[in-house]
Enzyme design. Sequence first.
Site, PDB file in Angstrom:
ATOM      1  N   GLY A  84       0.618  -1.187   0.011  1.00 23.42           N
ATOM      2  CA  GLY A  84      -0.052   0.009  -0.060  1.00 23.42           C
ATOM      3  C   GLY A  84       0.725   1.252   0.232  1.00 23.42           C
ATOM      4  O   GLY A  84       0.355   2.475  -0.373  1.00 23.42           O
ATOM      5  N   PHE A  85       2.071   1.243   0.423  1.00 19.59           N
ATOM      6  CA  PHE A  85       2.963   2.377   0.804  1.00 19.59           C
ATOM      7  C   PHE A  85       4.056   2.405  -0.158  1.00 19.59           C
ATOM      8  O   PHE A  85       4.939   3.247  -0.352  1.00 19.59           O
ATOM      9  CB  PHE A  85       3.028   2.487   2.072  1.00 19.59           C
ATOM     10  CG  PHE A  85       1.795   2.595   2.882  1.00 19.59           C
ATOM     11  CD1 PHE A  85       1.116   3.839   3.089  1.00 19.59           C
ATOM     12  CD2 PHE A  85       1.344   1.392   3.548  1.00 19.59           C
ATOM     13  CE1 PHE A  85       0.023   3.779   3.860  1.00 19.59           C
ATOM     14  CE2 PHE A  85       0.236   1.494   4.322  1.00 19.59           C
ATOM     15  CZ  PHE A  85      -0.518   2.540   4.499  1.00 19.59           C
TER      16      PHE A  85
ATOM     17  N   ASP B 127      -5.466  -1.807   6.777  1.00 20.56           N
ATOM     18  CA  ASP B 127      -5.359  -2.409   5.307  1.00 20.56           C
ATOM     19  C   ASP B 127      -5.050  -4.133   5.396  1.00 20.56           C
ATOM     20  O   ASP B 127      -4.169  -4.485   5.064  1.00 20.56           O
ATOM     21  CB  ASP B 127      -4.317  -1.726   4.702  1.00 20.56           C
ATOM     22  CG  ASP B 127      -4.481  -1.908   3.063  1.00 20.56           C
ATOM     23  OD1 ASP B 127      -5.645  -2.693   2.581  1.00 20.56           O
ATOM     24  OD2 ASP B 127      -3.628  -1.640   2.245  1.00 20.56           O
TER      25      ASP B 127
END
Length: 837
Positions: free
Chosen positions: A531-532, A646
Amino acid sequence: MVVPVSIRRRLALFLLAFFSLKLCFGEDRITFSTPINDSETLLCKRGIFRFGFFTPVNSTTRLRYVGIWYDKIPIQTVIWVANKDTPVNDTSGVVSISEDGNLVVKDGRNRLLWSTNVTVQVAPNATWVQLMDSGNLMLQDNRNKGETLWESFKHPYNSFMPRMNLGTNGRTGENLKLTSWRSDQDPSTGNYTAGLAPFAFPELLIWKNKVPQWRSGPWNGQVFIGLPDMDSLLFLDGFNLNSDNQGTVSMSYANDSFMYHFNLDPDGAIYQRDWSTSMRSWRIGIRFPSTDCDAYGRCGPYGICHPRGNPPCKCVKGFVPRNETEWNGGNWSNGCVRRTPLRCERLRNGSSNGGGGGKGDVFLKLQKMKVPISAEQSLANEQACPNVCLDNCSCTAYAYDRGVGCMIWSGGLVDMQSFLGSGIDLNIRLAHSELKTHSKRAIMITAPVLGVALVAAVCVLLACRKLKKRPAEPPKDRSAEILFERMEALTSGNEAASNQVKLKELPLFEFQVLATSTDNFCLRNKLGQGGFGPVYKGKLPEGQEIAVKRLSRASGQGLEELMNEVVVISKLQHRNLVKLLGCCIEGEERLLVYEYMPKKSLDAYLFDPLKQKILDWKTRFNIMEGICRGLLYLHRDSRLKIIHRDLKASNILLDEYLNPKISDFGLARVFQANEDEANTRRVVGTYGYMSPEYAMEGLFSEKSDVFSLGVIFLEIISGRKNSHKEENNLNLLAYAWKLWNDGEAASLADPNVSDECFEKEIQKCVQIGLLCVQEVANDRPNVSTVIWMLSTENSNLPEPKQPAFIARRGASDAESSDQSSQKASVNDVSLTAVTGR
Ligand SMILES: *[C@@H]1O[C@H](CO)[C@@H](O)[C@H](O)[C@H]1NC(C)=O
Ligand SMILES: *[C@@H]1O[C@H](CO)[C@@H](O)[C@H](O)[C@H]1NC(C)=O
Ligand SMILES: *[C@@H]1O[C@H](CO)[C@@H](O)[C@H](O)[C@H]1NC(C)=O
Ligand SMILES: *[C@@H]1O[C@H](CO)[C@@H](O)[C@H](O)[C@H]1NC(C)=O
Ligand SMILES: *[C@@H]1O[C@H](CO)[C@@H](O)[C@H](O)[C@H]1NC(C)=O
Ligand SMILES: *[C@@H]1O[C@H](CO)[C@@H](O)[C@H](O)[C@H]1NC(C)=O
Ligand SMILES: *[C@@H]1O[C@H](CO)[C@@H](O)[C@H](O)[C@H]1NC(C)=O
Ligand SMILES: *[C@@H]1O[C@H](CO)[C@@H](O)[C@H](O)[C@H]1NC(C)=O
Ligand SMILES: *[C@@H]1O[C@H](CO)[C@@H](O)[C@H](O)[C@H]1NC(C)=O
Ligand SMILES: *[C@@H]1O[C@H](CO)[C@@H](O)[C@H](O)[C@H]1NC(C)=O
Ligand SMILES: *[C@@H]1O[C@H](CO)[C@@H](O)[C@H](O)[C@H]1NC(C)=O
């Protein structure tokens, strides 16, 4: 082993998993027609435990006891005894099913020595007894699909085994405790007992003839806060405690190793032991009590025990020994008394006494304390907690712990100890005039919180400066080091900067080293897209394999804040969390270095038609449980609470043994640190795993993680993605819901795991999954309840309500199939949907 052992029968009981106590089929057991005599034994399927007659090693008598012991190890280790106070004095004893269906021990003259003593009205051939792989001996009823009538785990003796429950039942008043043997050679009932005391905050206690000898301090969701050095890093993994606040408390642990247990020994101490194959002996991990100061109430009321003090007992400031002669003579049990009465006491006695009311009372803050016994619970929050105490004249102290809440005490404060490492702040109420003489240590209740934060921030900044100059430090096997550092971190903070984190605990890597280790972030080494930012596989010069996450530059966070967060996150250590080895911050580059997981992520197995066969039901169950434990640790850690936000199958990594480890935890926090904790405009998450309140309104809480957990559960059970369309175009949640309502929940299971043996358990897991994905956040259980539900054999779980996203089926449609981020806009909330690999 002095017991001559001949196995007449072998228990061919097909038990695929020791937590699955359901009997599938079997031929050998104790039944009405097949009792066992002194020279016969039962052996559980996996051959770990044996049941039969024994005489304790080194016993001077030849008395015969019936019990359960570890097989296959050279040291006799008995974990349970039936006829502890009624041994057979020769080898004529028999264990059998009696006419009334109970398991009984009789001597050669047919005299009853011991019985399971349940009132069953059954034909004798309707019950049988079986020794399970967990070491549990169960009396089961034939007619009722193997209903358990009695089990040795519900009648514990001196050993606390994995997956056994100790605790109290508020309804029946029953309390399952450990009881010591009289001596190492004599298994008869000894004087010590140990178990949970159903206080407002449950604690573990050891009693001698019902008098407390030792206590653990309250449970904070992770650890008992009155135990120094007891750290989830060290051994608390798998411990679980449930309390309904109505007198029902139960505690259990789940160590997958069978050769691991706790004993209450005849010396009145609890030992944690595990078997060392190499040394061929039991290794002692932990012993309670462990120091003289652990002896309950050693220093009396208002006395504090200092393990390294000489003398060990001191009165709290503002208190003096009740009897100077006794105290100085080394008898501290009468404790101390207040020197200056509290304001409210003076007021109550009339203003002539003590010159009127005077100034209000203050609190003396003592750090790293074992808090006294008998705390009362207040629902107040951290700010209101001191006032709750000040408002009641009988209140003498308060303490606040994030995991426990607001604790207040009235009357004498008994069993306080000053720890070197762990412990929490205890605030003792004093008359204002006592403050003057000890103004340095006393803290007014209106202590400026802002100031504290400011000092902490400055310290972090300074520490950062220093750090930058330090060369990169290659990570090695650091368990001892981490322990040391944690101790240091805990003991070094000064009063003002207790929140300060020690940056040197986190190894810094040079960018160049990481670039080289990943061949300059070569695509070939890319493990996935989190996600990052992307994740690469790397290999350090020393040969250690690592996973490097190169954070995308989206974070608008300041350097110090980022560092601070990362350090805090790096301190979270749990076997179900991926370990953060270090970080790198150079120029624009922000990289995080993790341990490398050779088996990649759960989705790579779960949704792969070939690999999913590797995940049998036991493994899947273990994965579900492990995810819960990791998540519980995040939600309940006492220093900071982390909502993952998440959670999804691709964020669950698997180690060599297919144990799950949650990754990407805490990053949401790094990226969101300056936003409102409860409501964020920037939603980070993945379609299909996001709870409705989060996806629609940006609201997140523990319960939004629980929602994602429920989706993962259903995916694990079914081997299918939530986004995938089932028959009738239903998504997985809707499909599971339909099957549940049709009474066919078990058929959700992946054909690779569906097996009649596990049908009940699978059904239960579907039910738990559905409970987690309920539309209304408050209806969803919290993680500790989920863990309890997974382990319980109680079949009365709540009925799930309709899951979210059934009506709005389109919600999962949007999942993008490529590896990029995409943006959408729902009700003014900017949605960053991030898909994993
Ligand atoms: C126990 O039973 C076995 C077989 O049933 C028999 O051979 C043995 O002698 C018996 N032992 C005793 C002590 O009665
Ligand atoms: C039995 O006695 C021997 C010799 O005194 C000793 O070494 C051993 O530890 C004892 N075993 C047990 C279980 O107490
Ligand atoms: C066992 O105890 C009974 C009475 O309690 C006694 O009659 C018998 O002789 C004893 N047997 C042995 C072997 O000591
Ligand atoms: C069996 O239970 C009854 C009451 O439930 C009790 O009175 C009796 O002493 C028990 N017997 C044994 C052998 O434990
Ligand atoms: C159990 O015992 C009863 C009476 O002794 C007998 O009628 C019945 O057939 C037996 N059942 C089994 C399964 O052996
Ligand atoms: C247990 O306590 C009783 C009564 O207090 C005492 O007589 C006995 O000696 C104690 N037993 C042991 C093994 O300490
Ligand atoms: C079980 O105990 C062993 C021995 O202490 C330990 O190495 C292992 O990590 C524990 N496992 C779990 C699941 O806690
Ligand atoms: C203090 O204790 C001693 C010994 O127990 C006793 O003789 C004395 O009377 C006590 N003094 C007071 C003031 O209670
Ligand atoms: C300490 O004093 C109390 C009475 O004040 C007495 O009961 C107790 O036995 C004494 N303890 C010791 C170890 O002398
Ligand atoms: C208040 O008065 C009671 C009895 O009237 C006395 O026992 C107590 O010590 C007094 N307390 C203070 C603080 O003066
Ligand atoms: C003060 O505390 C005592 C002891 O906990 C309690 O019994 C009492 O009800 C409290 N009083 C008030 C006014 O809350």
